[in-house]
Design an enzyme around this catalytic site. Structure first.
Site, PDB file in Angstrom:
ATOM      1  N   THR A  24     129.118  73.372 116.560  1.00  0.00           N
ATOM      2  CA  THR A  24     129.097  72.671 115.268  1.00  0.00           C
ATOM      3  C   THR A  24     128.631  73.613 114.158  1.00  0.00           C
ATOM      4  O   THR A  24     127.678  74.369 114.344  1.00  0.00           O
ATOM      5  CB  THR A  24     128.159  71.450 115.362  1.00  0.00           C
ATOM      6  OG1 THR A  24     128.668  70.606 116.393  1.00  0.00           O
ATOM      7  CG2 THR A  24     128.086  70.686 114.050  1.00  0.00           C
TER       8      THR A  24
ATOM      9  N   CYS B 271     105.288  95.474 122.702  1.00  0.00           N
ATOM     10  CA  CYS B 271     104.397  95.004 123.761  1.00  0.00           C
ATOM     11  C   CYS B 271     105.105  93.915 124.533  1.00  0.00           C
ATOM     12  O   CYS B 271     105.494  92.909 123.963  1.00  0.00           O
ATOM     13  CB  CYS B 271     103.138  94.409 123.152  1.00  0.00           C
ATOM     14  SG  CYS B 271     101.771  95.535 123.224  1.00  0.00           S
TER      15      CYS B 271
END
Ligand code: PLP
Length: 385
Positions: free
Chosen positions: A236, A325
């Site tokens: 959509t 990290c």
């Protein structure tokens, strides 16, 4: 506390004009553009306006633009689609400094058996065109070289890379997520077959982007379903997001020249002030021939970038590090590693990225803070020259 946002390569703030454009589609105009009834189908006009706005920013035709959920999806579509087009061409060639949206997609396809070649960069982070040339063959389906690097800001030789790809009959894709809206792009004269972009890097909303596909290239769909976007990308329509992207593209085009001049001047004086006031600091890719106007990575020798980032954060200044990290373990930046920067230095790298809203005052404030932070950290951890 005064806050200074210098992480515009990660994401940008929505421009007020963009928000204003989106609001009606988040409130009263909520119909589905694919609906039969006029309440929904009338929204298709907004989608087509946005398509034209994005096309103009790239020098493309409207019918060459397809909306996606962002840079990651566009990159996936480019690579995953291209390797399915011709069974005699299965190879992928990328550079070593691509964003994970390209790098990890290419690696995942390599695990499925698609041959992968990774071209090298030099110590400035610039593409080694000879290395690219050697990897491309008549079995290559797609060559994907980013327009500008998200860590160093180094701008890649797109026209030359496209020529290398085309000489062997391969498609040329560029992940232009960092470049679009910062530097002029003309897909046709640069020889770009497929290009990825993302709205949230140019003061548009998150979760929406586009892919340019040169007319005549039959890239197969990756997302199948409701046949939106001529069956090329089902799902959509994200009307508010698409309208926002369109407006962001229009604004980027309007401000392109002014922004580049302003950001470049600000960045250059920022770099100089930091290097002058923080001993042991240097600019990554300083010698590269062409860098984005507003992105810079600076290494503060002997100092953990996380310590600097944390202290800056406590003072309301937001930047990012060159390392990622993940699950508690520290990974060195693959970009800096590919450039031959050693592990310790790459853990001392900080990225600052400007936008058209960044001011001289904000940068001067940041330089002052950095000077005292670096001085304080140096006392704890003196660096060895
Ligand atoms: N490519 C580059 C070069 C990027 O910098 C980013 C985002 O950081 C992406 C792709 C991913 O874009 P998105 O966040 O829209 O999925």
């Amino acid at each position: 506390m005064k806050t200074v946002y210098l992480d515009n390569a990660a994401t940008t703030k929505i421009a007020p004009e963009v928000l204003e454009t989106m609001m009606p589609f988040l409130t009263e105009n909520y119909g589905n553009p694919s609906s039969f009834h006029s309440f929904g189908s009338s929204q298709m006009e907004a989608v087509e306006i946005a398509r034209g706005q994005v096309a103009r920013l790239l020098g493309a035709k409207s019918e060459e633009i397809y909306f996606t959920s962002g840079g990651t999806e566009s990159d996936n579509h480019a690579l995953r689609g291209a390797v399915k087009m011709d069974s005699s061409r299965r190879g992928i060639v990328i550079s070593a400094v691509e964003h994970p949206a390209v790098l990890d997609t290419a690696r995942s396809l390599a695990k499925e058996g698609y041959p992968l070649g990774i071209a090298e960069v030099d110590t400035n982070g610039e593409l080694d065109s000879d290395s690219l040339q050697q990897l491309v063959s008549t079995e290559t389906a797609i060559v994907s070289i980013m327009a500008a690097n998200n860590e160093t800001g180094v701008v890649m030789p797109l026209k030359e890379s496209a020529e290398i790809a085309h000489r062997s009959g391969a498609l040329f894709h560029t992940d232009a997520v960092q470049m679009v809206g910062k530097e002029p792009i003309d897909v046709h004269s640069m020889g770009i077959d497929i290009l990825s972009l993302s709205a949230h890097k140019l003061h548009g909303p998150k979760g929406v982007g586009a892919i340019y596909i040169k007319k005549g290239i039959q890239l197969p769909p990756v997302l199948t379903g409701g046949h939106q976007e001529k069956g090329f990308r089902s799902g959509t329509y994200n009307t508010p997001g698409i309208a926002g992207l369109g407006k962001a593209a229009e604004l980027a085009l309007t401000h392109l020249d002014d922004t580049a001049v302003k950001e470049r001047a600000l960045r250059e004086s920022f770099e100089k002030k930091i290097v002058d006031s923080c001993p042991g600091s240097f600019i990554v890719s300083e010698k590269a021939a062409h860098r984005l106007p507003g992105t810079v990575t600076i290494i503060f020798r002997g100092i953990e970038s996380e310590a600097v980032l944390t202290l800056l954060d406590m003072q309301g200044v937001y930047a990012s590090s060159g390392s990622a990290c993940s699950t508690g373990s520290k990974n060195s930046s693959h970009v800096l590693t590919a450039m031959g920067v050693d592990f310790n230095l790459s853990n001392s790298a900080l990225r600052f990225s400007l936008s058209r809203y960044t001011t001289q005052e904000e940068l001067d404030h940041t330089v002052k803070l950095l000077e005292s932070i670096v001085e304080r950290l140096r006392r704890i951890s003196p660096y060895a020259e």
